[in-house]
Design an enzyme around this catalytic site. Structure first.
Site, PDB file in Angstrom:
ATOM      1  N   ASP A 148       0.834  -1.197   0.000  1.00  0.00           N
ATOM      2  CA  ASP A 148       0.000   0.000   0.000  1.00  0.00           C
ATOM      3  C   ASP A 148       0.872   1.252   0.000  1.00  0.00           C
ATOM      4  OD1 ASP A 148      -2.237  -1.607   0.130  1.00  0.00           O
ATOM      5  OD2 ASP A 148      -2.429  -1.444   2.302  1.00  0.00           O
ATOM      6  N   GLN A 149       0.318   2.342  -0.473  1.00  0.00           N
ATOM      7  CA  GLN A 149       1.072   3.591  -0.576  1.00  0.00           C
ATOM      8  C   GLN A 149       1.761   3.964   0.741  1.00  0.00           C
ATOM      9  OE1 GLN A 149      -1.279   6.951  -1.842  1.00  0.00           O
ATOM     10  NE2 GLN A 149       0.401   8.407  -1.628  1.00  0.00           N
TER      11      GLN A 149
END
Length: 325
Positions: A148-149
């Site tokens: 995830d970012q």
């Protein structure tokens, strides 16, 4: 006599002349004789008209016959689809001709997508590497798994086509060891355990995932307490499956959301509920989930040697733990 004669006409085209009665599916034949590409990729090429047999379009299941002439075109990205390399700082844990392992910084998106056309890890890898595997989607060269970012940590990318196919298979067969560190709210009563559920899209917010009883894909997470304080704990989490947001959803479902995770109950509202006011003020300053891909182990896709990597914590995570100690 060989069953076929192979003529290479250079990238992006190759051709085959069948010299035996094979009665074999076209897509299977191509994947067996061009091992750097998968059967699914050849199936797509055939459906797109980029594979011709005797100058005619056929279906992937076409059965080859003696004398068939097969021509394959490997598409080149159109100019507007090509990614522009963007130099960026990369913490490289390992690199050779076939793979690269990096410690992804928090805040960096892995590959281009809606709202993230620039500044992704892929752009940085393209600036650093002379090549990345092009087997996957055009906007995701070399990418075999994602973080995830706002999750930091170890991530492997493929530079060669053979490495890409092998790594994809290792992930599919759950042969890649992935271990995370997660700072969570609450103090678990037990020292560890297993979370096994089905995960599916949230019934209302389609950008989120949720535990589902009736449908979804099985997700398995194993956890143990690394260190505990009065109101928070540091967990070590090993995932046996790689579902979207798996750890974040599982820990939230267990009553221990990841600190800083606004999406799954670990955001500022939870921080305000802390009894320790000093800790409360500290946690109100956190602007991302405290989740880190700490350990990654797999088999080298070509040499088959065991590889293992440990990614140092991002500075904000490390500083937070120092403040807690």
């Amino acid at each position: 006599m060989s069953a076929l004669e192979i003529e290479t006409q250079g990238d992006p085209e190759c051709s085959f002349v069948v010299r035996d009665e094979l009665n074999q599916r076209l897509d299977i034949f191509l994947s067996e004789h061009c091992s750097e590409h998968s059967r699914s990729r050849f199936k797509k090429l055939i459906q797109d008209g980029l594979v011709l047999v005797n100058e005619q379009r056929v279906k992937p299941g076409y059965e080859l016959r003696y004398g068939d002439k097969i021509v394959v075109w490997l598409p080149v990205l159109k100019a507007q689809e090509q990614l522009v390399p963007e130099p960026m700082p990369l913490e490289i844990l390992y690199e050779d001709e076939d793979i690269i392992v990096v410690n992804k910084a928090p805040g960096v998106v892995v590959h281009p997508g809606a709202g993230h056309e620039e500044g992704t890890l892929v752009h940085g890898l393209l600036a650093h590497c002379s090549r990345l595997a092009m087997q996957g989607a055009p906007q995701r060269p070399g990418i075999v798994h994602r973080l995830d970012q706002n999750t930091s940590g170890a991530l492997v990318a493929a530079k060669s086509e053979r490495a890409y196919l092998n790594l994809i298979q290792q992930f599919k067969e759950h042969r890649v060891h992935k271990e995370y560190l997660a700072l969570v709210y609450g103090r678990p009563r037990e020292g560890g355990g297993e979370i096994r559920t089905q995960l599916d899209r949230h019934p209302v917010d389609r950008k989120k995932m949720a535990v589902s009883v009736k449908k979804g894909r099985e997700a398995v997470s194993l956890w143990s307490v690394e260190k505990a304080w009065d109101e928070v704990a540091l967990l070590r989490v090993t995932i046996q499956t790689g579902r979207t947001h798996q750890i974040r959803v599982h820990l939230s479902h267990s009553g221990h959301p990841v600190v800083g995770d606004e999406t799954y109950g670990g955001g500022k509202r939870r921080a305000r509920s802390l009894k320790d006011k000093t800790l409360q003020q500290l946690f109100l300053q956190i602007d991302r989930q405290m989740l880190h891909a700490w350990h990654l182990a797999f088999e080298h896709p070509l040499s088959h040697a065991p590889l293992s990597f440990t990614a140092p914590l991002a500075s904000d995570f490390a500083e937070l733990l120092n403040r807690l100690s």
